[in-house]
Design a protein around this motif. Structure first.
Motif, PDB file in Angstrom:
ATOM      1  N   ASN A 128       0.702  -1.365  -0.215  1.00 36.08           N
ATOM      2  CA  ASN A 128       0.055   0.146  -0.124  1.00 36.08           C
ATOM      3  C   ASN A 128       0.733   1.233  -0.018  1.00 36.08           C
ATOM      4  O   ASN A 128       0.312   2.214   0.323  1.00 36.08           O
ATOM      5  CB  ASN A 128      -1.073   0.012   1.044  1.00 36.08           C
TER       6      ASN A 128
ATOM      7  N   CYS B  94      -0.873   7.527   2.553  1.00 36.80           N
ATOM      8  CA  CYS B  94      -1.239   6.095   3.050  1.00 36.80           C
ATOM      9  C   CYS B  94      -2.937   6.086   3.173  1.00 36.80           C
ATOM     10  O   CYS B  94      -3.444   7.103   3.535  1.00 36.80           O
ATOM     11  CB  CYS B  94      -0.479   5.691   4.128  1.00 36.80           C
ATOM     12  N   PRO B  95      -3.441   4.833   2.727  1.00 36.27           N
ATOM     13  CA  PRO B  95      -4.768   4.560   2.882  1.00 36.27           C
ATOM     14  C   PRO B  95      -5.153   4.452   4.481  1.00 36.27           C
ATOM     15  O   PRO B  95      -4.050   4.027   5.286  1.00 36.27           O
ATOM     16  CB  PRO B  95      -5.304   3.238   2.352  1.00 36.27           C
ATOM     17  N   MET B  96      -6.256   4.907   4.675  1.00 34.38           N
ATOM     18  CA  MET B  96      -6.520   5.270   6.263  1.00 34.38           C
ATOM     19  C   MET B  96      -6.234   3.563   6.952  1.00 34.38           C
ATOM     20  O   MET B  96      -5.909   3.561   8.139  1.00 34.38           O
ATOM     21  CB  MET B  96      -7.902   5.809   6.612  1.00 34.38           C
ATOM     22  N   GLU B  97      -6.922   2.752   6.328  1.00 30.93           N
ATOM     23  CA  GLU B  97      -6.740   1.274   6.900  1.00 30.93           C
ATOM     24  C   GLU B  97      -5.328   0.636   6.941  1.00 30.93           C
ATOM     25  O   GLU B  97      -5.168  -0.301   7.725  1.00 30.93           O
ATOM     26  CB  GLU B  97      -7.952   0.473   6.289  1.00 30.93           C
ATOM     27  N   SER B  98      -4.385   1.329   6.215  1.00 30.49           N
ATOM     28  CA  SER B  98      -3.321   0.308   6.046  1.00 30.49           C
ATOM     29  C   SER B  98      -2.317   0.695   7.513  1.00 30.49           C
ATOM     30  O   SER B  98      -2.223   2.040   7.744  1.00 30.49           O
ATOM     31  CB  SER B  98      -2.521   1.049   4.914  1.00 30.49           C
ATOM     32  N   ARG B  99      -1.613  -0.183   7.914  1.00 33.17           N
ATOM     33  CA  ARG B  99      -0.906  -0.223   8.979  1.00 33.17           C
ATOM     34  C   ARG B  99       0.570  -0.352   8.364  1.00 33.17           C
ATOM     35  O   ARG B  99       1.688   0.229   9.073  1.00 33.17           O
ATOM     36  CB  ARG B  99      -1.085  -1.289   9.792  1.00 33.17           C
TER      37      ARG B  99
END
Length: 396
Positions: A263, A279-284
């Motif tokens: 991501n 970065c996408p909000m859900e990506s760690r």
């Protein structure tokens, strides 16, 4: 006349007196004679004591005379317990201020002078100094006649130069030049090193220095300097690539951003830098990837003296926004070459990449260093720098 003689005369006078003429007087005479004999004994005793006292007095007088006769010798010994003062020689120095028996005084000369005589003198028992008087003589570099074959010696400060006659050369006019002399070899033999930084070319009656391709000869006629083809527009790099100057040449580079992964994707913001897309909000995993990746190219001479600081990495905060509480620096990757480097902090905001082992060229190697930002002990972002070293085959 002594007392004994006087007493004997008195006895002789009394003996003339006849006792028959006056008996009573004879008794008086005997009494007187007895008294006189006692006096004789007393006087003899006194005379013996007087003689003995006189002998003792004479002995003491003799001893006193002998003692007095030794006084000058004692004074002389006293005067010999020290030595006369010494002065420093002209153009020199004296060390030691005591002149007593057994003490030492040392001498040295100023620069440009040499000591003639003893370095150390000792105060001796006879009140004199050991050795001769020390002096400082001017050092003449030409006094040993170093110039051969009729050369003229010309002195300078702590050195000399030989002016050689026709057909002779060398630092001491030791080489005959009726035929051509290889100045390159003569210089190496005399000075123990090369005449030219790169190559010395002997020509009839002279010499000249040459430099490798991509270098130019400096005004001293011996040293070489790299030509910056990028700065002087002597390169052929196409549009969209960057010219990197190297020792004796150049390279055209156009680094690409890494492909998207976990991501995290990047966009090129300058010819030598990439930045991570939001970065996408859900990506760690995306926030853990490098926020920026920069590319750096360093040209180094061969066998650079170490340790040498090659690269500095620092952070800068946007106006009005607080910066990170702390930074951490390290070497991210570099393969087998990691042992050649260390990464350390130089101040609160800056880290330094340091070369700890010399590199022999030609060679090219890369190392990645990273800087991580923390706020209240929480990871915020990471920045990556890829440093490529272009090591020249030459030490200049």
């Amino acid at each position: 006349m002594n007392l004994s003689v006087t007493f004997i005369l008195l006895l002789s006078f009394l003996s003339l007196y006849d006792c028959n003429d006056a008996p009573q007087g004879c008794m008086d005479k005997q009494r007187v004679m007895g008294i006189l004999r006692q006096m004789e004994k007393f006087l003899k005793g006194q005379e013996i004591r007087f003689t003995e006292g006189l002998r003792i007095m004479k002995s003491k007088l003799t001893n006193l005379q002998n003692s007095v006769s030794k006084f000058p010798q004692a004074d002389q010994s006293l005067s010999q317990s020290s030595c006369p003062p010494l002065v420093a020689p002209a153009n020199g120095r004296k060390f030691g201020s005591k002149y007593l028996l057994g003490h030492e005084v040392h001498f040295t000369c100023s620069q440009g002078f040499r000591l003639v005589g003893p370095v150390t003198r000792v105060c001796q028992e006879n009140g004199t100094w050991s050795g001769a008087t020390a002096s400082c003589k001017d050092v003449s570099m030409c006094s040993s006649n170093p110039c051969q074959n009729g050369g003229t010696c010309v002195e300078a400060l702590n050195k000399y130069k030989c002016t050689c006659p026709y057909n002779w050369s060398g630092s001491q006019c030791q080489y005959q030049t009726q035929t051509d002399v290889n100045e390159c070899e003569v210089y190496k033999a005399d000075r123990g090193g090369p005449l030219c930084v790169h190559a010395c070319v002997n020509v009839p009656g002279s010499y000249h220095c040459s430099c490798p391709t991509g270098y130019k000869l400096l005004a001293d006629g011996r040293s070489c300097e790299d030509v910056d083809e990028c700065l002087t527009q002597q390169h052929n790099c196409s549009r969209g690539s960057t010219c990197i100057n190297t020792g004796g040449g150049f390279q055209c580079v156009s680094p690409e951003c890494p492909p998207a992964h976990a991501n995290a994707s990047y966009v090129k913001t300058s010819p030598l830098q990439c930045e991570r897309n939001p970065c996408p909000m859900e990506s760690r995993s995306c926030p853990l990837a490098a926020k920026t990746i920069s590319y750096h190219y360093l040209s180094l001479p061969s066998n650079l003296r170490t340790p040498a600081t090659l690269f500095r990495m620092a952070t800068a905060s946007a106006p009005g926004r607080p910066g990170p509480d702390s930074l951490r620096f390290g070497i991210a990757s570099g393969g087998d070459s990691r042992s050649l480097f260390v990464m350390q902090r130089s101040d609160r905001q800056t880290g330094e990449l340091i070369l700890v082992q010399p590199l022999r060229g030609p060679q090219e190697l890369s190392v990645e260093v990273e800087m991580s930002e923390y706020a209240e002990r929480s990871f915020q972002a990471k920045h990556l720098a890829r440093v490529t070293l272009l090591v020249s085959p030459y030490e200049f």
